[in-house]
Scaffold this motif. Structure first.
Motif, PDB file in Angstrom:
ATOM      1  N   VAL A 155      39.082  48.784  44.991  1.00  0.00           N
ATOM      2  CA  VAL A 155      38.824  49.940  44.640  1.00  0.00           C
ATOM      3  C   VAL A 155      36.798  49.266  43.548  1.00  0.00           C
ATOM      4  CG1 VAL A 155      41.250  50.939  44.691  1.00  0.00           C
ATOM      5  CG2 VAL A 155      40.394  49.348  42.914  1.00  0.00           C
ATOM      6  N   THR A 156      37.373  50.552  42.440  1.00  0.00           N
ATOM      7  CA  THR A 156      35.785  50.241  41.850  1.00  0.00           C
ATOM      8  C   THR A 156      37.114  50.681  40.341  1.00  0.00           C
ATOM      9  OG1 THR A 156      35.469  52.123  41.875  1.00  0.00           O
ATOM     10  CG2 THR A 156      33.934  50.175  42.787  1.00  0.00           C
ATOM     11  N   MET A 157      36.742  50.451  38.810  1.00  0.00           N
ATOM     12  CA  MET A 157      37.343  51.069  38.019  1.00  0.00           C
ATOM     13  C   MET A 157      36.157  50.133  36.673  1.00  0.00           C
ATOM     14  SD  MET A 157      39.514  47.115  36.809  1.00  0.00           S
ATOM     15  CE  MET A 157      39.667  48.326  34.730  1.00  0.00           C
ATOM     16  N   PRO A 158      36.216  51.653  35.379  1.00  0.00           N
ATOM     17  CA  PRO A 158      35.405  51.413  34.742  1.00  0.00           C
ATOM     18  C   PRO A 158      35.543  49.519  34.075  1.00  0.00           C
ATOM     19  CG  PRO A 158      36.721  53.506  34.220  1.00  0.00           C
ATOM     20  CD  PRO A 158      37.443  52.381  35.126  1.00  0.00           C
ATOM     21  N   PHE A 159      34.520  49.178  33.489  1.00  0.00           N
ATOM     22  CA  PHE A 159      34.704  48.304  33.195  1.00  0.00           C
ATOM     23  C   PHE A 159      33.897  48.595  31.024  1.00  0.00           C
ATOM     24  CE2 PHE A 159      33.188  43.819  31.327  1.00  0.00           C
ATOM     25  CZ  PHE A 159      34.582  43.030  31.981  1.00  0.00           C
ATOM     26  N   ARG A 160      33.573  49.239  31.316  1.00  0.00           N
ATOM     27  CA  ARG A 160      32.342  48.504  29.747  1.00  0.00           C
ATOM     28  C   ARG A 160      31.244  50.439  29.587  1.00  0.00           C
ATOM     29  NH1 ARG A 160      27.420  46.536  28.610  1.00  0.00           N
ATOM     30  NH2 ARG A 160      27.260  44.782  30.404  1.00  0.00           N
ATOM     31  N   THR A 161      31.256  50.648  28.993  1.00  0.00           N
ATOM     32  CA  THR A 161      29.750  51.794  28.895  1.00  0.00           C
ATOM     33  C   THR A 161      28.367  50.747  28.255  1.00  0.00           C
ATOM     34  OG1 THR A 161      30.738  53.255  28.057  1.00  0.00           O
ATOM     35  CG2 THR A 161      29.182  53.610  27.463  1.00  0.00           C
ATOM     36  N   GLY A 162      27.837  51.086  29.164  1.00  0.00           N
ATOM     37  CA  GLY A 162      26.433  50.754  28.432  1.00  0.00           C
ATOM     38  C   GLY A 162      25.713  50.772  27.499  1.00  0.00           C
ATOM     39  N   GLU A 163      24.452  49.865  27.354  1.00  0.00           N
ATOM     40  CA  GLU A 163      23.401  50.104  25.242  1.00  0.00           C
ATOM     41  C   GLU A 163      23.304  52.183  26.269  1.00  0.00           C
ATOM     42  OE1 GLU A 163      21.099  47.210  24.938  1.00  0.00           O
ATOM     43  OE2 GLU A 163      22.306  45.928  24.894  1.00  0.00           O
ATOM     44  N   ASP A 164      22.641  52.091  27.306  1.00  0.00           N
ATOM     45  CA  ASP A 164      22.327  53.841  27.592  1.00  0.00           C
ATOM     46  C   ASP A 164      23.149  54.618  27.972  1.00  0.00           C
ATOM     47  OD1 ASP A 164      23.026  52.700  30.139  1.00  0.00           O
ATOM     48  OD2 ASP A 164      21.316  53.053  31.126  1.00  0.00           O
ATOM     49  N   GLY A 165      24.630  54.275  27.508  1.00  0.00           N
ATOM     50  CA  GLY A 165      25.036  55.707  27.431  1.00  0.00           C
ATOM     51  C   GLY A 165      26.053  55.371  29.631  1.00  0.00           C
ATOM     52  N   SER A 166      25.587  54.220  30.038  1.00  0.00           N
ATOM     53  CA  SER A 166      25.753  54.500  31.254  1.00  0.00           C
ATOM     54  C   SER A 166      27.460  53.803  32.003  1.00  0.00           C
ATOM     55  CB  SER A 166      25.042  54.085  33.284  1.00  0.00           C
ATOM     56  OG  SER A 166      25.041  52.701  31.867  1.00  0.00           O
ATOM     57  N   GLU A 167      28.522  54.231  32.710  1.00  0.00           N
ATOM     58  CA  GLU A 167      29.099  53.826  32.835  1.00  0.00           C
ATOM     59  C   GLU A 167      28.972  52.469  34.342  1.00  0.00           C
ATOM     60  OE1 GLU A 167      33.625  55.728  34.127  1.00  0.00           O
ATOM     61  OE2 GLU A 167      32.275  55.808  35.468  1.00  0.00           O
ATOM     62  N   ILE A 168      29.953  51.260  33.207  1.00  0.00           N
ATOM     63  CA  ILE A 168      29.509  50.098  33.587  1.00  0.00           C
ATOM     64  C   ILE A 168      30.786  49.837  34.287  1.00  0.00           C
ATOM     65  CG2 ILE A 168      28.981  47.711  33.756  1.00  0.00           C
ATOM     66  CD1 ILE A 168      26.759  49.224  32.836  1.00  0.00           C
ATOM     67  N   ILE A 169      30.889  49.760  35.870  1.00  0.00           N
ATOM     68  CA  ILE A 169      31.942  49.762  36.662  1.00  0.00           C
ATOM     69  C   ILE A 169      32.076  48.173  37.588  1.00  0.00           C
ATOM     70  CG2 ILE A 169      32.213  51.890  37.370  1.00  0.00           C
ATOM     71  CD1 ILE A 169      31.413  51.088  40.322  1.00  0.00           C
TER      72      ILE A 169
END
Length: 145
Positions: free
Chosen positions: A119-133
């Motif tokens: 599965v994939t899951m959220p890891f953090r929010t990037g500096e540009d506001g993107s969701e890093i998975i």
């Protein structure tokens, strides 16, 4: 903004059912993850990019019982109070074993040999506001309490 994998060449992304990207040695047939230029078994450089199986079995697991130290940037671990998370090794059928987070269950529901899926899951929010998975493993639907 569309989610972005934590690393290039980690997953077949975007994909409704992403796979981990590994390598398969054209000389000896060994699989590797993550993808690398050379084979760790025989040293050949003829490693072919290949999507890995999305399912396998839980080979072993443990809990991460303390908060991660810097420079770890995963937001999923930032709960207050801290809640331990699960880490396991999943044997991808006919290929290799991969370590990853385990989500979608409690430690009381885990059993060695149980069917797992990627599965994939959220890891953090990037500096540009993107969701890093990132990737994780979860018990197959209907196969855990």
């Amino acid at each position: 903004m569309a989610p972005v994998p934590i690393a290039d060449d980690l997953l077949t992304w975007p994909d409704g059912e992403p796979s981990l990207i590994g390598g398969r040695c054209a000389e000896c047939g060994a699989f590797t993850f993550p993808l690398r230029a050379g084979c760790p078994r025989c040293g050949a450089t003829s490693v072919e990019r290949t999507p890995l199986n999305r399912s396998g079995t839980l080979w072993t697991w443990t809990t991460q019982g303390f908060p991660p130290k810097a420079p770890f940037r995963g937001e999923f671990a930032g709960t207050d109070p801290f809640e331990p998370w699960l880490v396991g090794v999943v044997e991808l059928t006919g290929q290799l074993r991969v370590e990853g987070l385990i989500v979608g269950c409690t430690r009381d529901e885990l059993a060695i040999g149980m069917p797992m899926r990627l599965v994939t899951m959220p890891f953090r929010t990037g500096e540009d506001g993107s969701e890093i998975i990132t990737f994780a493993f979860s018990p197959e639907e209907g196969d855990h309490a």
